[in-house]
Design a protein around this motif. Structure first.
Motif, PDB file in Angstrom:
ATOM      1  N   GLU A 243      -0.745  -2.372   8.870  1.00  0.00           N
ATOM      2  CA  GLU A 243       0.692  -2.267   9.107  1.00  0.00           C
ATOM      3  C   GLU A 243       1.180  -3.415   9.995  1.00  0.00           C
ATOM      4  O   GLU A 243       0.391  -4.065  10.689  1.00  0.00           O
ATOM      5  CB  GLU A 243       1.031  -0.928   9.761  1.00  0.00           C
ATOM      6  CG  GLU A 243       0.842   0.266   8.857  1.00  0.00           C
ATOM      7  CD  GLU A 243       1.642   1.491   9.324  1.00  0.00           C
ATOM      8  OE1 GLU A 243       2.253   1.433  10.415  1.00  0.00           O
ATOM      9  OE2 GLU A 243       1.652   2.493   8.577  1.00  0.00           O
TER      10      GLU A 243
ATOM     11  N   ILE B  13      -5.628  -0.061   5.592  1.00  0.00           N
ATOM     12  CA  ILE B  13      -4.174  -0.257   5.700  1.00  0.00           C
ATOM     13  C   ILE B  13      -3.899  -1.190   6.873  1.00  0.00           C
ATOM     14  O   ILE B  13      -4.408  -0.977   7.981  1.00  0.00           O
ATOM     15  CB  ILE B  13      -3.463   1.084   5.945  1.00  0.00           C
ATOM     16  CG1 ILE B  13      -3.803   2.092   4.845  1.00  0.00           C
ATOM     17  CG2 ILE B  13      -1.953   0.888   6.066  1.00  0.00           C
ATOM     18  CD1 ILE B  13      -3.416   3.525   5.197  1.00  0.00           C
TER      19      ILE B  13
ATOM     20  N   PHE C   5      -3.869  11.322   5.503  1.00  0.00           N
ATOM     21  CA  PHE C   5      -2.852  11.342   4.456  1.00  0.00           C
ATOM     22  C   PHE C   5      -3.187  12.446   3.453  1.00  0.00           C
ATOM     23  O   PHE C   5      -4.361  12.759   3.229  1.00  0.00           O
ATOM     24  CB  PHE C   5      -2.802  10.007   3.709  1.00  0.00           C
ATOM     25  CG  PHE C   5      -2.169   8.884   4.479  1.00  0.00           C
ATOM     26  CD1 PHE C   5      -0.847   8.528   4.269  1.00  0.00           C
ATOM     27  CD2 PHE C   5      -2.905   8.173   5.413  1.00  0.00           C
ATOM     28  CE1 PHE C   5      -0.265   7.483   4.965  1.00  0.00           C
ATOM     29  CE2 PHE C   5      -2.333   7.129   6.122  1.00  0.00           C
ATOM     30  CZ  PHE C   5      -1.005   6.781   5.899  1.00  0.00           C
TER      31      PHE C   5
ATOM     32  N   GLY D 224       0.112  11.465  -0.706  1.00  0.00           N
ATOM     33  CA  GLY D 224       0.162  10.190  -0.010  1.00  0.00           C
ATOM     34  C   GLY D 224       0.979  10.196   1.261  1.00  0.00           C
ATOM     35  O   GLY D 224       1.237   9.136   1.830  1.00  0.00           O
TER      36      GLY D 224
ATOM     37  N   CYS E 145      -6.615   2.536   9.403  1.00  0.00           N
ATOM     38  CA  CYS E 145      -5.315   1.862   9.539  1.00  0.00           C
ATOM     39  C   CYS E 145      -5.324   0.981  10.781  1.00  0.00           C
ATOM     40  O   CYS E 145      -5.767   1.418  11.854  1.00  0.00           O
ATOM     41  CB  CYS E 145      -4.199   2.899   9.623  1.00  0.00           C
ATOM     42  SG  CYS E 145      -2.545   2.183   9.852  1.00  0.00           S
TER      43      CYS E 145
ATOM     44  N   ASN F  68      -8.074   7.725   6.315  1.00  0.00           N
ATOM     45  CA  ASN F  68      -8.044   6.318   5.934  1.00  0.00           C
ATOM     46  C   ASN F  68      -7.961   5.442   7.175  1.00  0.00           C
ATOM     47  O   ASN F  68      -7.312   5.800   8.162  1.00  0.00           O
ATOM     48  CB  ASN F  68      -6.833   6.030   5.040  1.00  0.00           C
ATOM     49  CG  ASN F  68      -6.935   6.688   3.682  1.00  0.00           C
ATOM     50  OD1 ASN F  68      -7.361   6.086   2.714  1.00  0.00           O
ATOM     51  ND2 ASN F  68      -6.557   7.957   3.606  1.00  0.00           N
TER      52      ASN F  68
ATOM     53  N   VAL G  76       0.828  -1.212   0.000  1.00  0.00           N
ATOM     54  CA  VAL G  76       0.000   0.000   0.000  1.00  0.00           C
ATOM     55  C   VAL G  76       0.861   1.261   0.000  1.00  0.00           C
ATOM     56  O   VAL G  76       0.393   2.334  -0.359  1.00  0.00           O
ATOM     57  CB  VAL G  76      -0.954   0.023   1.205  1.00  0.00           C
ATOM     58  CG1 VAL G  76      -2.014  -1.050   1.076  1.00  0.00           C
ATOM     59  CG2 VAL G  76      -0.199  -0.121   2.515  1.00  0.00           C
ATOM     60  N   TYR G  77       2.127   1.140   0.409  1.00  0.00           N
ATOM     61  CA  TYR G  77       3.049   2.273   0.394  1.00  0.00           C
ATOM     62  C   TYR G  77       4.082   2.089  -0.706  1.00  0.00           C
ATOM     63  O   TYR G  77       4.482   0.962  -1.023  1.00  0.00           O
ATOM     64  CB  TYR G  77       3.787   2.394   1.730  1.00  0.00           C
ATOM     65  CG  TYR G  77       2.889   2.599   2.930  1.00  0.00           C
ATOM     66  CD1 TYR G  77       2.063   3.709   3.029  1.00  0.00           C
ATOM     67  CD2 TYR G  77       2.883   1.692   3.989  1.00  0.00           C
ATOM     68  CE1 TYR G  77       1.250   3.906   4.132  1.00  0.00           C
ATOM     69  CE2 TYR G  77       2.085   1.877   5.098  1.00  0.00           C
ATOM     70  CZ  TYR G  77       1.263   2.987   5.168  1.00  0.00           C
ATOM     71  OH  TYR G  77       0.463   3.175   6.261  1.00  0.00           O
TER      72      TYR G  77
ATOM     73  N   LEU H  55       1.338   6.700   0.631  1.00  0.00           N
ATOM     74  CA  LEU H  55       0.172   5.862   0.365  1.00  0.00           C
ATOM     75  C   LEU H  55      -0.160   5.900  -1.122  1.00  0.00           C
ATOM     76  O   LEU H  55      -0.225   6.960  -1.726  1.00  0.00           O
ATOM     77  CB  LEU H  55      -1.009   6.358   1.193  1.00  0.00           C
ATOM     78  CG  LEU H  55      -2.284   5.519   1.174  1.00  0.00           C
ATOM     79  CD1 LEU H  55      -2.029   4.164   1.821  1.00  0.00           C
ATOM     80  CD2 LEU H  55      -3.406   6.251   1.901  1.00  0.00           C
TER      81      LEU H  55
END
Length: 345
Positions: A165, A163, A294, A211, A279, A277, A149-150, A156
């Motif tokens: 992580e 997301i 973001f 992003g 996460c 977003n 996703v990154y 982003l």
């Protein structure tokens, strides 16, 4: 002689997972400093010393983003020394009554060594991310050959998708490319008084790429029942920062939880340069993501950072909002070319 037990990362992380999760309760939100300052004369609260104290308060609170640039207070419009002293700077969620603690027992973690590869079939975090992106891959929103996703600079690549992580129980390094939000903000920002919109958050002297992670829409994590109760009160005196957690990927008809950021907030724009977003880091419950901010386009130096309080609305929705008697709907002063004329105040 007895032998010492061999401790590995796996044995350590498994032991940590059995401990009670660490989280903060809303009833413990700090207020002593705010109470003391509010008890002082207005002349002090409008002084440069008050602004310096406010900056120091925020700097002390940034214990989870130690490398983030300090936040400055700027007021070239009024005599106010600092934003209202009800403000509590935080990047944490403060759990309200009735909200269960973070679910770490069911949290998926990876056993990667070094940096995770988003295409690795053995990475638990990559598999979890891929599972939740499948619908977006199938409908063409995300290419089949996606590489995380990154991108390589930690920006982003797609908006409107969840997301996932790596977390505290993963074996990968702290510089893993799948640890962006948890490393904190990288760009300088300021809290600045505006002519017609109160206090807002502004970019510093460097251009921010599209992003880029800016911060977390943090505050009290509430049950939706408590949120509805507060919303009724907030609507009457014209101020609300309630954000229902009802992202599409959660799949529920109604939100279970809501975030009340009454003590902090970015300014609204009908043409925002930021987007919120969902996460997930140290939380397995899909209904309780972090609300991460973001940049959705490149942000120029000293430009105001904003997102839409109204979500995606059209002219008809704006007209209905204007006709509502609740004080929470107010005239919008964002100044964008496509301004709808109304916002949540």
């Amino acid at each position: 002689m007895g032998e010492y037990p061999v401790v590995t990362w796996n044995s350590y992380s498994h032991a940590q997972r059995r401990l009670p999760p660490k989280y903060r309760l809303a009833k413990d939100l700090p207020h002593e400093l705010q109470d003391r300052v509010n008890a002082l004369p207005q002349s002090y609260r409008d002084s440069p010393q008050a602004a310096a104290l406010f900056e120091a308060m925020m700097d002390e609170a940034m214990d989870d983003e130690l490398e983030a640039p300090p936040i400055s207070i700027i007021n070239e419009v009024t005599d106010e020394g600092a934003p209202p002293w009800e403000f509590v700077y935080t990047n944490q969620m403060w759990y309200g009554e009735g909200v269960p603690p973070p679910d770490i027992k069911n949290l998926v973690s990876c056993g990667c060594v070094g940096r995770c590869d988003p295409k690795a079939k053995t990475c638990g975090c990559a598999k979890r991310q891929h599972h939740h992106l499948k619908q977006y891959i199938d409908n063409g929103t995300i290419p089949k050959d996606w590489k995380g996703v990154y991108d390589g600079k930690g920006c982003l690549q797609w908006f409107g998708v969840p997301i996932f992580e790596c977390n505290d129980f993963c074996g990968c390094d702290e510089d893993c490319p799948n640890r962006v939000v948890q490393r904190g903000r990288r760009y300088a920002v300021s809290i600045k008084r505006t002519e017609s919109k109160g206090w807002g958050v502004f970019n510093g002297p460097k251009r921010i790429p599209k992003g880029s992670f800016i911060g977390t829409y943090a505050g009290e994590l509430l049950t939706v029942e408590e949120s509805d109760h507060r919303g009724t009160l907030y609507n009457k005196f014209g101020r609300t920062y309630l954000f229902d957690i009802d992202f599409h990927h959660i799949g529920a008809d109604e939100a279970t939880y809501s975030v009340d950021a009454y003590h902090a907030g970015n300014n609204h724009s009908c043409d925002p340069n930021c987007e919120i977003n969902a996460c997930y880091i140290n939380e397995a419950n899909i209904e309780k993501p972090l609300l991460t901010v973001f940049t959705k386009r490149e942000v120029e130096p000293f430009e105001e950072l904003s997102f839409s309080y109204m979500g995606n609305i059209d002219d008809d929705a704006a007209k209905n909002a204007k006709a509502n008697n609740d004080a929470v709907y107010a005239e919008c002063h964002c100044g964008s070319a496509n301004c709808l004329g109304v916002l949540f105040s």
